[in-house]
Design an enzyme around this catalytic site. Structure first.
Site: not given
Ligand code: EPU
Length: 346
Positions: A174, A246, A342
């Site tokens: 990012r 995010s 972010e």
């Molecule tokens: N989780 C929870 N509760 C929640 C959300 C997440 O427990 O409410 C835990 C879960 O275990 C889940 C893990 O966190 O498996 C990761 O969550 P998720 O797979 O939704 O991915 P993220 O790390 O929250 C990142 C990116 C997203 C991207 C997804 C998929 C960042 C800041 N965000 O989210 O990017 O779509 O991975 O690759 O790196 C964005 O940047 O706007 C964005 C949406």
């Protein structure tokens, strides 16, 4: 054709332009003077005026990664530069040059239709092509940096157009050279290098699950559809509920800090990071603090994904930043981890 016919038309100037529909949080925003930039050649003159009059200014792409105040003083450049064309094709790669104003998802869809697989994991990310490299958009095991060939931009410090090869863009999670130098570059075109050798990227758990047990490897079109489905389930559609994806970056911490945290919180969700450190799931941290689904006035935390802050209607930048602060404070208090916002705060 004479040079007058070749010259781009002046950019359209709109005083007191309402930008509610050009920021995905859906905040009520008024830009004092908005220029709609449809050709790179329009930029030098506008920037010269801005410099002469010492006006505040900023660039707005699709408005999907910004937190805008009620009034944007001075000049706002709305990047609407169109166009996409294949500019090179050899045995190994296809290079596609795309205008900064093209909608990112439309571009990804077009590459899939043209049988140019590679970008399918990045489907349905809101925003424009020009904004994509600035925060190095990423999702489902891919980052835009993986596909950048070079970037054309107007360098406001040199008052000249520059072409930056990928190596000069300093891409990281990012992050990029453009993000590190705010107010210096105005991205006008992005050249993407799509390798002709293609392999599906299915390491991301949600995606792997979709294709588990299949005998043949999925096509790029199938991955594209799967990514669109996963995103639609997890993330709110900004046309329905205002949001900027995010809201915080996933914090990257040293191994020692991660291992100490794991002792106390064995359920902690994290991933190894490319830099050898550990990336913690900020969504998990926020969820554990009990914020998920909470509403404070007109803003809140999305019910299906704690990393996404939402505007339910009449929220403002101030409301969102107040909520963000209470989340940051709580996560710091309980986990000793600082969450970084972010989107860009204007
Ligand atoms: N989780 C929870 N509760 C929640 C959300 C997440 O427990 O409410 C835990 C879960 O275990 C889940 C893990 O966190 O498996 C990761 O969550 P998720 O797979 O939704 O991915 P993220 O790390 O929250 C990142 C990116 C997203 C991207 C997804 C998929 C960042 C800041 N965000 O989210 O990017 O779509 O991975 O690759 O790196 C964005 O940047 O706007 C964005 C949406």
């Amino acid at each position: 054709m004479n040079s007058a016919q070749n010259a781009p038309t002046s950019p359209k100037l709109t005083p007191n332009m309402a930008l509610k529909y050009r920021n995905t949080f859906g905040f009520e925003v008024c830009a004092e003077s908005a220029y709609e930039i449809t050709a790179a050649e329009q930029i030098p003159k506008v920037m010269q005026q801005i410099a002469e009059q010492k006006l505040p200014w900023r660039v707005l792409g699709g408005g999907s990664n910004v937190i805008l105040p009620k009034v944007l003083p001075g000049v706002t450049l709305l990047m609407n530069i169109p166009g996409q064309e294949i500019t090179r094709s050899d045995e190994s790669n296809t290079v596609i040059t795309v205008g900064a104003g093209v909608n990112w998802h439309d571009f990804v869809s077009w590459t899939i239709e043209q049988q140019l697989p590679g970008l399918e994991n990045l489907a349905l990310i809101p925003g424009t092509v020009g904004a994509a490299p600035i925060q190095n958009i990423g999702a489902y095991g891919a980052e835009v940096a993986d596909f950048i060939d070079s970037i054309e931009a107007f360098d406001t410090a040199a008052h000249a157009f520059v072409t930056l090869p990928k190596a000069a863009c300093q891409f990281a999670y990012r992050d990029s050279y453009f993000k590190q130098n705010p107010h210096r570059f105005i991205v006008t075109k992005v050249a993407f290098k799509i390798p002709k050798a293609w392999e599906p990227r299915l390491q991301y758990a949600d995606l792997a699950r979709q294709f588990a047990g299949a005998d043949t490897k999925p096509t790029a079109q199938q991955i594209f559809t799967a990514v669109c489905n996963i995103r639609s389930q997890k993330l709110p559609d900004p046309k329905v509920i205002g949001n900027a994806g995010s809201f915080f970056q996933n914090p990257i911490v040293p191994d020692k800090q991660y291992l100490d945290l794991l002792q106390v919180h064995p359920q902690l969700v994290s991933y190894p990071d490319q830099t050898g450190m550990r990336k913690l799931a900020a969504g998990w941290l926020i969820d554990q603090c009990g914020f998920k689904g909470q509403t404070v006035g007109s803003v809140g935390v999305y019910k299906n994904q704690a990393l996404v802050l939402v505007n339910h209607g009449d929220g403002t930048a101030e409301d969102i930043l107040n909520l963000a602060k209470s989340i940051q404070d709580k996560v710091r208090e309980i986990y000793g981890v600082q969450l970084e916002i972010e989107p860009n705060i204007f």
